[in-house]
Scaffold this motif. Structure first.
Motif, mmCIF file in Angstrom:
data_model
loop_
_atom_site.group_PDB
_atom_site.id
_atom_site.type_symbol
_atom_site.label_atom_id
_atom_site.label_comp_id
_atom_site.label_asym_id
_atom_site.label_seq_id
_atom_site.Cartn_x
_atom_site.Cartn_y
_atom_site.Cartn_z
ATOM 1 N N GLU A 1 41.161 3.224 -8.477
ATOM 2 C CA GLU A 1 41.801 2.025 -9.002
ATOM 3 C C GLU A 1 40.944 0.826 -8.601
ATOM 4 N N TYR A 2 40.784 -0.115 -9.542
ATOM 5 C CA TYR A 2 39.925 -1.265 -9.258
ATOM 6 C C TYR A 2 40.601 -2.548 -9.725
ATOM 7 N N ARG A 3 40.132 -3.616 -9.129
ATOM 8 C CA ARG A 3 40.618 -4.952 -9.508
ATOM 9 C C ARG A 3 39.441 -5.916 -9.388
ATOM 10 N N ILE A 4 39.240 -6.701 -10.418
ATOM 11 C CA ILE A 4 38.157 -7.682 -10.445
ATOM 12 C C ILE A 4 38.771 -9.058 -10.669
ATOM 13 N N ASP A 5 38.392 -10.003 -9.859
ATOM 14 C CA ASP A 5 38.935 -11.357 -9.977
ATOM 15 C C ASP A 5 37.805 -12.376 -10.027
ATOM 16 N N ASN A 6 37.959 -13.278 -10.993
ATOM 17 C CA ASN A 6 37.052 -14.429 -11.084
ATOM 18 C C ASN A 6 35.582 -14.015 -11.045
ATOM 19 N N SER A 7 35.253 -13.001 -11.834
ATOM 20 C CA SER A 7 33.883 -12.487 -11.863
ATOM 21 C C SER A 7 33.142 -12.995 -13.104
ATOM 22 N N ASN A 8 31.842 -12.921 -13.036
ATOM 23 C CA ASN A 8 30.995 -13.305 -14.158
ATOM 24 C C ASN A 8 30.152 -12.112 -14.592
ATOM 25 N N LEU A 9 29.961 -11.980 -15.897
ATOM 26 C CA LEU A 9 29.158 -10.890 -16.450
ATOM 27 C C LEU A 9 28.044 -11.477 -17.300
ATOM 28 N N ALA A 10 26.852 -10.904 -17.158
ATOM 29 C CA ALA A 10 25.719 -11.354 -17.968
ATOM 30 C C ALA A 10 24.844 -10.158 -18.315
ATOM 31 N N ILE A 11 24.343 -10.181 -19.541
ATOM 32 C CA ILE A 11 23.322 -9.224 -19.980
ATOM 33 C C ILE A 11 22.132 -10.074 -20.407
ATOM 34 N N PRO A 12 21.210 -10.358 -19.486
ATOM 35 C CA PRO A 12 20.126 -11.311 -19.769
ATOM 36 C C PRO A 12 19.293 -10.956 -20.994
ATOM 37 N N SER A 13 19.029 -9.667 -21.195
ATOM 38 C CA SER A 13 18.168 -9.272 -22.309
ATOM 39 C C SER A 13 18.788 -9.603 -23.655
ATOM 40 N N GLN A 14 20.135 -9.719 -23.703
ATOM 41 C CA GLN A 14 20.822 -10.012 -24.960
ATOM 42 C C GLN A 14 21.478 -11.396 -24.950
ATOM 43 N N LYS A 15 21.216 -12.169 -23.882
ATOM 44 C CA LYS A 15 21.736 -13.529 -23.763
ATOM 45 C C LYS A 15 23.269 -13.560 -23.892
ATOM 46 N N ILE A 16 23.909 -12.592 -23.218
ATOM 47 C CA ILE A 16 25.366 -12.493 -23.246
ATOM 48 C C ILE A 16 25.911 -12.948 -21.901
ATOM 49 N N LYS A 17 26.925 -13.797 -21.945
ATOM 50 C CA LYS A 17 27.557 -14.257 -20.713
ATOM 51 C C LYS A 17 29.067 -14.328 -20.897
ATOM 52 N N LEU A 18 29.799 -13.867 -19.892
ATOM 53 C CA LEU A 18 31.247 -14.035 -19.827
ATOM 54 C C LEU A 18 31.604 -14.481 -18.420
ATOM 55 N N ALA A 19 32.519 -15.422 -18.328
ATOM 56 C CA ALA A 19 32.884 -15.967 -17.022
ATOM 57 C C ALA A 19 34.381 -15.819 -16.790
ATOM 58 N N LYS A 20 34.774 -15.981 -15.524
ATOM 59 C CA LYS A 20 36.178 -15.972 -15.116
ATOM 60 C C LYS A 20 36.884 -14.690 -15.576
ATOM 61 N N ILE A 21 36.211 -13.569 -15.336
ATOM 62 C CA ILE A 21 36.779 -12.283 -15.741
ATOM 63 C C ILE A 21 37.803 -11.830 -14.714
ATOM 64 N N SER A 22 38.992 -11.525 -15.198
ATOM 65 C CA SER A 22 40.039 -10.950 -14.344
ATOM 66 C C SER A 22 40.525 -9.678 -15.025
ATOM 67 N N ALA A 23 40.461 -8.582 -14.300
ATOM 68 C CA ALA A 23 40.840 -7.307 -14.899
ATOM 69 C C ALA A 23 41.214 -6.321 -13.815
ATOM 70 N N ASN A 24 41.982 -5.342 -14.185
ATOM 71 C CA ASN A 24 42.260 -4.223 -13.284
ATOM 72 C C ASN A 24 42.403 -2.963 -14.127
ATOM 73 N N GLY A 25 42.181 -1.827 -13.480
ATOM 74 C CA GLY A 25 42.239 -0.593 -14.249
ATOM 75 C C GLY A 25 42.081 0.630 -13.375
ATOM 76 N N LEU A 26 41.847 1.743 -14.044
ATOM 77 C CA LEU A 26 41.815 3.035 -13.371
ATOM 78 C C LEU A 26 40.709 3.899 -13.969
ATOM 79 N N LEU A 27 39.900 4.501 -13.078
ATOM 80 C CA LEU A 27 38.901 5.486 -13.478
ATOM 81 C C LEU A 27 39.356 6.848 -12.968
ATOM 82 N N THR A 28 39.437 7.813 -13.885
ATOM 83 C CA THR A 28 39.874 9.158 -13.517
ATOM 84 C C THR A 28 38.843 10.168 -13.999
ATOM 85 N N MET A 29 38.413 11.043 -13.044
ATOM 86 C CA MET A 29 37.500 12.122 -13.381
ATOM 87 C C MET A 29 38.073 13.417 -12.800
ATOM 88 N N PRO A 30 38.755 14.239 -13.597
ATOM 89 C CA PRO A 30 39.315 15.491 -13.081
ATOM 90 C C PRO A 30 38.282 16.383 -12.423
#
Length: 823
Positions: free
Chosen positions: A309-338
């Motif tokens: 289980e993860y939680r991300i608060d007030n994070s920024n995402l960038a993909i420099p090679s594609q000039k993509i930026k997102l700011a103030k990311i807040s998210a939570n979720g679940l990764l499951t691998m049986p």
């Protein structure tokens, strides 16, 4: 006994004891190597080799320091085909008297500059080096190493039942070990550099630096390893973990871990390679919290499960090679691998509460199942700048610099990562999509997109184009309609069909040609000519292709992907009207253009001019005028650049030309000089009708009658695309020519004969190129015509014998031009 005697005896006894003790110590010291090596080899099931042994601390006897140099111990079972242990130096710090009394405590062990290769196999290990004991007593045995230090040592461990391996080096490790009855307790504090941890060939930790502080209790009776609360630092990621490992016939894990606070980018760096590769170009900043478990068996068929289980608060995402930026990311979720070694069964969910950047905003719930063929579901809304979406799609063909796209709905699709494409018929969307004022540049072909706006809505069955307007260069257009079977829209063999109305103004087809040889090659390698099927009621105004211009083209524009056609196209062009059936389809690596047209009074001058005189220079728009009516059938093979391959051209024209004019036509000028009639330089005629064929790069002209202002004639022959002419001409000389006595007087020399209407006919052969044109009288044609006339005269004579006619009835009004000119 007096006191002096007692003191003397005591002194002598102490002296003897000291001498005896010194002798024992000296003997032990001088014979330590063979004694220790012999005793060690007696106790061990493998061979031990020591190059040199030194003892220190004799003054502290019975506490001794023993230094062994160049130590090596063999594997009990060969696995690595190397030594189990190798060390430049092994130091032991022991109390001999405690060992003598059965108190097995070693004060310290230090292993320096060494290698340790450990392996657990299916039913044994490579470090089972102690010989079985014959002691069957139930007396509890204890053993303790107060301090075990590893300094600059390489470590390697393999667990073959689970296909697990670990490689690392430690600059400094400190371990305390205590064995009591069936339990071994370990306190470990270590640094591991360049650690690589692999399960079934998948790298879960790759070349990372670790710091570990833990307590472990190993119980051989229950085959368990209990891990107390431990601190594990994987570079910048700080984890706390605890749990139990079962190592019996079926190994089993039950481990919990958590990270109170770490950076999001650090978490990405410790993901398994199969997952982290997708994030190689992603830069994350901000905090993240994780909690999770490793649980399950470890054997040939199964590996533990991962629940994170993860939680991300007030994070920024960038993909420099594609000039993509997102700011103030807040998210939570679940990764499951049986099964951590099987990403096909993995899944991840994400509740994206917010992600913003400039004019971009994304919210929604995301889930992905199966990381080999990900099934992706997104339900939410997004306001995206066109430039952001273009970068996100990693599009190299379109640069958007203005405009926005609003999305609200639910999207589902399955993506095949191995093939790099959507799984057929997997695309589903329910919701709305709006694009506003999108501006940019399409690179190939180069188009200046001035505005694209659209309003789309979709349900499970169709995608409705409520409105779509576009403009580029000088072209504007609109589309209204719907797409059936849109879930196959991006499939190689798509069944999607666009149905609706299409209006385009100022369409220049040449602007749509790709300038890239590679793009043309890719297009030619496909069996399809269109990415989608369509049935559009099309109205094109001010249409242009090369130099051809049409005021309007209307009709249904159809495509089954393999061809594009307008079966009933009405065209206003060339100062006339045309009804045509036009189609283009793939023909191996080329294209077949098929035209069947009915023309009404179009301008021949404009036809030649706008079609570049059909790639020839002999009869051009500067020579020929008139109105053309009739049917033209043409089949043209176009190459990959949409240029006609003339050697494969076929055309058949059944046409009538009215109000025609042929002036300054070089062959007629040559003929004019030959027959001494200047009027042939500007020939005007009322009507000509003929059926002309073109194939094998040659124009075939059947015999036709040309009645004109200067000289009536019959003409037939061929004209190649290389401009080689072969014409047979028969000229009829009217009374106007009779005045030219000098020409008529030489009629015998010039192979002139009376035609059946009483006129004169001259047969002329014109052959060659304009630069080397030969004009001469055709004697063969005269002879053939004489034979035909003899047959006719013979037939008349037989009729006269039968009383069915007279010899004079068809010649009574024929003029005798010989007699006229003889006079």
């Amino acid at each position: 006994m007096d006191l002096r005697k007692i003191i003397k005896i005591s002194f002598i006894t102490l002296l003897v004891a000291l001498v005896a003790s010194s002798g024992v110590v000296y003997y032990f010291y001088t014979n330590i190597k063979p004694i220790l090596v012999t005793e060690i080899n007696k106790a061990l099931a493998v061979e031990v080799n020591v190059k040199e042994i030194n003892i220190s601390g004799l003054k502290d006897f019975p506490k001794l320091g023993i230094k062994l140099k160049d130590v090596s111990i063999n594997e009990s079972t060969s696995f690595y085909n190397e030594k189990l242990l190798e060390a430049k130096e092994l130091n032991l710090f022991i109390d001999i008297m405690r060992l003598w009394k059965g108190d097995y405590v070693i004060d310290g062990v230090a292993l320096r500059d060494g290698k340790l290769n450990l392996a657990d196999l299916a039913k044994k290990s490579n470090y089972d080096i102690i010989k079985p004991s014959n002691d069957t007593s139930n007396v509890a045995v204890s053993f303790e190493i107060k301090s075990l230090k590893l300094i600059n040592c390489a470590l390697r461990y393999s667990h073959t039942p689970s296909d697990f391996s670990c490689n690392a080096s430690t600059p400094n490790s400190n371990i305390r070990l205590k064995y009591l009855e069936e339990t071994t307790n370990l306190k470990i504090k270590t640094k591991l550099n360049g650690t690589t941890l692999t399960v079934e060939g998948e790298k879960y930790i790759s070349n990372k630096d670790l710091a570990i502080q833990t307590g472990i209790a190993v119980n051989t009776a229950s085959s368990t390893v209990n891990i107390s609360t431990s601190d594990i630092d994987i570079e910048e990621v700080k984890l706390q973990t605890e749990g139990t490992v079962f190592f019996g016939n079926n190994s089993n894990l039950d481990i919990e871990f958590k990270s109170n606070s770490t950076t999001a980018q650090s978490l990405l760096s410790i993901l398994p390679n199969s997952l982290s590769q997708s994030f190689n170009h992603v830069k994350l900043s901000g905090n993240a919290l994780i909690t999770g478990t490793f649980k399950g068996e470890m054997n040939d068929n199964q590996n533990p499960s991962l629940h994170l289980e993860y939680r991300i608060d007030n994070s920024n995402l960038a993909i420099p090679s594609q000039k993509i930026k997102l700011a103030k990311i807040s998210a939570n979720g679940l990764l499951t691998m049986p099964n951590i070694s099987n990403i096909e069964d993995a899944s991840v969910t994400c509740k994206l509460r917010q992600a913003n950047s400039d004019g971009n905003s994304i919210r929604g719930d995301i889930s992905v199942k199966n990381f080999i063929k990900p099934t992706v579901n997104w339900k939410g809304n997004a306001e995206l700048e066109a430039a952001f979406l273009s970068a996100l799609a990693d599009s190299s063909s379109f640069d958007a610099n203005q405009g926005s796209i609003a999305i609200e709905g639910e999207l589902n699709f399955i993506y095949d990562t191995e093939k790099g494409e959507l799984v057929p018929n997997s695309l589903h969307y329910i919701g709305n999509v709006q694009g506003k004022n999108i501006v940019g540049i399409i690179k190939n072909p180069k188009l200046d997109v001035k505005n694209v706006s659209f309003n789309l809505s979709a349900d499970t069955e169709k995608l409705v184009v409520n409105e779509a307007n576009f403009s580029y260069n000088n072209t504007t257009g609109s589309v209204v309609g719907y797409i059936n079977e849109y879930n196959s829209l991006f499939d190689k063999n798509s069944d999607a069909v666009l149905v609706g109305d299409l209006n385009i103004n100022n369409l220049n087809v040449n602007e749509l040609y790709s300038t890239s040889t590679e793009s043309n090659s890719l297009a030619s390698s496909s069996s399809n000519i269109s990415p989608i099927q369509f049935k559009l009621n099309a109205e094109l105004t001010n249409f242009k292709y090369n130099d051809f211009k049409a005021e309007s083209m209307t009709g249904y524009l159809l495509s089954d992907r393999k061809r594009i056609e307008m079966p009933k196209c009405k065209i206003d062009a060339l100062q006339g009207k045309t009804a045509a059936a036009i189609s283009v389809k793939k023909l191996r690596e080329n294209y077949l253009l098929d035209i069947n047209s009915e023309l009404q009074k179009i301008s021949i001058n404009q036809l030649l001019k706008q079609f570049n005189n059909f790639e020839q220079e002999e009869i051009t728009h500067e020579h020929l005028n008139g109105r053309l009516t009739g049917n033209i059938l043409a089949k043209v093979i176009l190459d990959q650049n949409y240029e006609p391959i003339l050697s494969k051209l076929y055309a058949k024209a059944n046409v009538t030309i009215t109000d025609g004019q042929l002036k300054n036509y070089e062959p007629l000028k040559e003929l004019s000089s030959f027959v001494e009639i200047n009027d042939l330089e500007d020939v005007k005629f009322k009507t000509i009708t003929n059926t002309i064929e073109i194939f094998d790069q040659t124009i075939f002209i059947p015999k036709m009658r040309i009645e004109n202002n200067a000289l009536n004639m019959d003409l037939e022959g061929t004209h190649t695309f290389e401009n080689y002419m072969n014409y047979r001409i028969s000229l009829s000389v009217a009374e106007l020519l009779a005045t030219k006595a000098n020409w008529i007087a030489k009629k015998k020399e010039r192979r002139i004969e009376q035609n059946q209407n009483g006129g004169l006919t001259a047969y002329i052969l014109m052959e060659g190129t304009p630069e080397d044109l030969s004009i001469k009288y055709d004697r063969t044609a005269v002879k053939e015509n004489i034979k035909e006339e003899v047959k006719k005269e013979k037939a008349k004579f037989l009729k006269a014998l039968k009383g069915e006619g007279t010899l004079e009835e068809e010649t009574s009004e024929t003029k005798d031009y010989d007699n006229v000119w003889d006079e």
